[in-house]
Design an enzyme around this catalytic site. Structure first.
Site, mmCIF file in Angstrom:
data_model
loop_
_atom_site.group_PDB
_atom_site.id
_atom_site.type_symbol
_atom_site.label_atom_id
_atom_site.label_comp_id
_atom_site.label_asym_id
_atom_site.label_seq_id
_atom_site.Cartn_x
_atom_site.Cartn_y
_atom_site.Cartn_z
ATOM 1 N N GLY A 728 45.536 32.319 42.950
ATOM 2 C CA GLY A 728 44.793 33.175 43.880
ATOM 3 C C GLY A 728 43.487 33.608 43.248
ATOM 4 O O GLY A 728 42.405 33.241 43.693
ATOM 5 N N ARG A 729 43.595 34.378 42.157
ATOM 6 C CA ARG A 729 42.422 34.855 41.436
ATOM 7 C C ARG A 729 41.534 33.685 41.004
ATOM 8 O O ARG A 729 40.316 33.732 41.149
ATOM 9 C CB ARG A 729 42.882 35.638 40.199
ATOM 10 C CG ARG A 729 41.753 36.218 39.370
ATOM 11 C CD ARG A 729 42.268 36.696 38.011
ATOM 12 N NE ARG A 729 43.459 37.503 38.117
ATOM 13 C CZ ARG A 729 43.468 38.809 38.329
ATOM 14 N NH1 ARG A 729 42.327 39.453 38.451
ATOM 15 N NH2 ARG A 729 44.607 39.472 38.406
ATOM 16 N N TYR A 769 43.641 49.439 37.293
ATOM 17 C CA TYR A 769 44.044 48.601 36.157
ATOM 18 C C TYR A 769 43.180 48.793 34.914
ATOM 19 O O TYR A 769 43.377 48.092 33.917
ATOM 20 C CB TYR A 769 43.976 47.115 36.547
ATOM 21 C CG TYR A 769 44.781 46.715 37.750
ATOM 22 C CD1 TYR A 769 46.094 47.148 37.916
ATOM 23 C CD2 TYR A 769 44.233 45.892 38.735
ATOM 24 C CE1 TYR A 769 46.840 46.763 39.020
ATOM 25 C CE2 TYR A 769 44.974 45.498 39.840
ATOM 26 C CZ TYR A 769 46.266 45.939 39.976
ATOM 27 O OH TYR A 769 46.999 45.552 41.074
ATOM 28 N N CYS A 795 35.561 61.222 46.066
ATOM 29 C CA CYS A 795 35.872 62.513 45.461
ATOM 30 C C CYS A 795 37.085 62.375 44.537
ATOM 31 O O CYS A 795 38.172 62.863 44.822
ATOM 32 C CB CYS A 795 36.124 63.547 46.562
ATOM 33 S SG CYS A 795 36.269 65.233 45.931
#
Length: 865
Positions: A728-729, A769, A795
């Site tokens: 995927g990545r 991460y 925020c």
């Protein structure tokens, strides 16, 4: 007075008065039944010429609206015509399918009796010596066909050859000869086509290399088109499916264009708010811009007048030097090149000054040159014919220049009088190569720097420096924050995987794109077109996205996590491959039966962060084979277990490869140990890493898969299950950039914060991460480099996109956050009730908006009022 002018009269009776952006936007908000579309407004506003402090006139805004509506009208007409053509084509293909479905017969090899391969030879590059004409012989078993002769100097054939295919195992040879070689019973080069490369029945345009008999010396390169149709029923079914997807996409485009029309005119056309066709709104608004037509008429006159001016200047240059006239012409051509749609006072005034100077020069020349000659009584003496002709031409030119002065004066009159110190955006577009000089020496009185005058992005990716018009223009068109994807990079990554897997496993391996990395349907289509075999989905919605992108149910593998009962039924009904990772989920299939893949936990977890490690004792994923082996084997009584699977984690780099190979070995051992009755697939997962930092080391996929193949051959001697991988990545990460704008720089006692208009709601990886993403300035060199932290507008104290980065950044600069194509938009949210960004994909052909910016109205739509 038409509707548009009546509406705008509520703001100001003088449509040439300057107004601010916010004043106009608030007025438009009040006129409609809903807020004016912000993205539409920004796109229109960017195109309007601006005076001091970014102020504009109602007249200019109306003109830009008219141009936008005309463009949309053309697009709607084009799409509707294309839809009509596609529907006609669909009808014809459907008729063909009905005819073929009832008559097509197949042989024992499951190949149609009408199976044929068509080879069209287009041209060739000849690399062996000779002088005589060339021809090809194409052979298949006992069949042999010859092309016509072609000249060696420019060999072109464009000739199609059909061969019958019966078994699918035939050898097809292409042999090149010339007349000399034919007499000597030699060949000029040969090559063999592999039939399996064309099994998908798609038409493929390729270049093949012809070598000598020994297969060593390259003799020629041949450009051919090949298509093998071995199942006409399936071929027409696929054509129908493709056409249906194209029609669906065209209908989507048509709906989007119509929405844009409604968004533009909704404050002005109340009948449109009652669902009147948008074409009527276009016609209505067109009537309100009479001045546009008058300007266009004068611009067309200017174009033809300029052509005649060129002719006269060239003619007169035979007698005398016309330097000033050619200078005027040069500047008029600049004007016409950049201002056909937007007339500016800056250019017009310069042209008028030059024309007046040229006129004074010509009058002075005529007085001096003809002083004595006019008094000569022999005016039409043959000796003076050329001089007479020259003087006559000069008088014509003088009169013509007066006409030109009148034309440009009229154009000047048609423009608002209060925009005399306008910064001409088109002027800077034309002189783009001198941008750096213009940024260093800013013209006096200039308040606003046009977006087009900014330096192009110069970061490392091809996407940032390859396109024309520049990527910077796309960013300003769609505003920030903006996800930008490089289509070519995705295709390159897919090709790398296909080659590595094909070289080691041939047809006995498949790539499943792990679409959770980026689920945009347009990205899925790019991946499919690049040759990826299937999809690894982790939700029913991802399954539906994959189907919509054109993947077949059997090519989709649903890796379910703690699956609901209704999801089991839905998956099995669709014909999608189901992959379960919990023993109780497996036992739910007692009532349904069916085929299933089981996900194992073999005590190995890898990845760049604890949250992405998908194996081991602390992982929620997979059935532990050591604990539940007997239950797995017993499950074969009520389901058909067709595969086993594991995914150990994400972003596996060079240093993790030994452990990864150990995990693959454990999976292969588990397959042998379980000895399943119908093992068709063995899925080793994905997680192949890419570089986020220059210091990171990625593995060599070629070397890695060679080692996996050695393990595969060691454990699977007789039974040969299909190897599956789930990248995927690796496929999309490096293709993507998140472009954001610096909104403010804040210096505290110990740190400098560069604030942006994006944040952890759009890219959560740094916060979740602690991931690193390289960040570069789209406008480099505008300020001093210093150590800063790049933060978002959410925020949360943890909303930091990059810490301690050497960056030159100031308010208004654009920043590019690299390697954001995976787990960027797909993990984005509406935290702080902020909308998600738009997405654009860029190719050599240009850009395409593949997801519009999310609005507040989109978010509120599903909430109860």
């Amino acid at each position: 007075m038409d509707q548009v002018r009546q509406v705008f009269n509520g703001l100001s009776n003088n449509h040439n008065d300057l107004i601010t952006r916010d004043t106009l936007l608030r007025f438009l908000d009040r006129q409609g039944r809903q807020l004016y579309d912000r993205q539409i407004f920004e796109q229109l506003y960017q195109r309007v010429p601006k005076g001091k402090n970014g102020m504009i006139t109602i007249q200019d805004f109306t003109i830009v609206m008219q141009e936008a509506l005309e463009t949309l009208k053309q697009k709607i007409n084009t799409v509707q015509q294309t839809l009509q053509d596609k529907n006609l084509q669909l009808g014809k293909v459907s008729q063909n399918l009905q005819t073929v479905a009832s008559t097509e017969r197949f042989n024992d090899h499951n190949i149609s009796l009408q199976s044929k391969i068509q080879i069209t030879i287009l041209g060739a590059e000849i690399l062996f010596p000779g002088y005589s004409n060339l021809y090809f012989i194409v052979g298949c078993d006992q069949q042999r066909k010859q092309t016509k002769f072609a000249s060696r100097i420019n060999p072109v054939w464009n000739e199609g050859i059909e061969l019958d295919i019966r078994t699918g195992q035939e050898q097809i040879w292409i042999i090149l000869l010339d007349e000399e070689l034919q007499r000597m019973q030699e060949i000029g080069g040969q090559a063999q086509l592999e039939l399996m490369e064309f099994q998908d029945q798609k038409k493929k345009e390729i270049v093949i290399e012809l070598k000598d008999k020994q297969g060593v010396v390259l003799m020629a390169k041949v450009h051919i088109i090949v298509q093998w149709i071995h199942d006409q029923t399936k071929y027409f079914e696929e054509q129908i499916a493709d056409l249906q997807h194209e029609i669906q996409e065209l209908q989507f485009d048509n709906d989007e264009y119509r929405k844009d029309v409604r968004a533009i005119v909704q404050p002005f056309d109340h009948s449109l708010q009652q669902n009147e066709p948008p074409e009527e709104a276009i016609i209505t608004l067109a009537r309100s811009t009479d001045q546009v037509d008058e300007k266009n008429q004068y611009l067309n006159i200017t174009l033809f007048a300029t052509l005649f001016y060129i002719f006269l200047a060239l003619l007169i240059s035979l007698f005398k030097v016309e330097f000033l006239d050619f200078l005027v012409l040069f500047y008029i051509l600049i004007f016409l090149r950049n201002n056909i749609k937007l007339v500016s006072l800056l250019h017009i005034k310069i042209i008028l000054v030059l024309l007046v100077l040229s006129l004074i020069y010509d009058i002075a020349w005529l007085i001096i040159y003809t002083k004595n000659w006019v008094s000569n009584i022999r005016m039409f003496d043959q000796e003076n014919t050329l001089r007479e002709f020259e003087v006559i031409l000069m008088y014509i030119l003088l009169g013509f220049k007066l006409v030109l002065i009148f034309i440009f004066a009229k154009l000047y009159q048609l423009n608002p009088d209060k925009r005399e110190d306008i910064l001409d955006e088109q002027y800077y577009q034309f002189f783009r190569p001198f941008d750096k000089i213009m940024k260093t020496v800013k013209p006096a009185g200039v308040k606003n720097i046009s977006p087009s005058s900014l330096t192009p992005i110069t970061a490392t990716s091809r996407i940032i420096k390859h396109f024309n018009p520049n990527i910077i223009d796309y960013i300003y068109k769609f505003d920030t924050p903006l996800y930008v994807y490089d289509k070519q990079k995705i295709q390159t990554q897919c090709a790398t995987l296909l080659k590595v897997l094909g070289d080691n496993f041939g047809e006995n391996a498949k790539i499943l794109y792990a679409c959770k990395a980026n689920t945009n349907i347009h990205i899925l289509k790019v991946v499919k077109d690049a040759g990826i075999h299937g999809i690894d989905a982790v939700s029913p919605e991802e399954i539906k996205s994959a189907l919509l992108a054109g993947f077949k149910p059997n090519d989709i593998f649903y890796t379910a996590n703690y699956i609901r009962d209704n999801e089991i039924k839905e998956t099995l009904d669709l014909g999608v491959n189901l992959n379960v990772g919990e023993l109780e989920s497996l036992q739910k299939l007692k009532n349904t039966g069916g085929k299933v893949i089981i996900r194992l936990n073999l005590d190995i977890g890898l990845g760049h962060h604890a949250h992405v490690k998908c194996g081991g004792n602390d992982s929620k994923f997979g059935i532990h084979i050591g604990l539940w082996k007997e239950q797995i084997l017993k499950a074969q009584e009520y389901v058909d277990i067709i595969g086993i699977h594991q995914h150990v984690g994400s972003k596996i780099m060079l240093k993790e490869e030994p452990e990864y190979l150990l995990a693959v070995k454990y999976l292969f051992q588990a397959a042998v140990e379980l000895n399943l009755k119908n093992l068709q697939y063995i899925d080793i997962g994905g997680g192949f890493g890419v570089k986020y930092k220059e210091t990171e080391e990625v593995g060599d996929l070629k070397n890695l898969f060679q080692k996996i193949k050695q393990l595969y051959d060691q454990y699977f001697v007789h039974q040969k299950p299909i190897l599956l991988i789930e990248p995927g990545r690796f496929v999309v990460a490096e293709s993507g950039f998140l472009i954001t704008r610096v909104t403010a720089v804040n210096q505290n006692a110990g740190r400098i914060f560069v604030g942006t208009d994006t944040g952890m709601n759009h890219l959560i990886r740094p916060a979740l991460y602690e991931s690193y993403h390289h960040i570069t300035n789209v406008n480099p060199g505008l300020s001093e480099r210093r150590l800063v932290s790049v933060c978002g507008n959410i925020c949360e104290s943890g909303d930091i996109l990059g810490t301690d980065r050497e960056l030159d950044a100031k308010q208004g600069d654009l920043l590019a956050i690299h390697t954001a194509g995976a787990y960027g938009f797909s993990m984005s949210s509406n935290y702080n009730t902020r909308g998600r960004p738009a997405e654009v994909i860029i190719d050599n052909d240009g850009y395409k908006l593949i997801r519009r910016r999310e609005t507040f109205e989109d978010q509120i739509l599903l909430q109860n009022s």
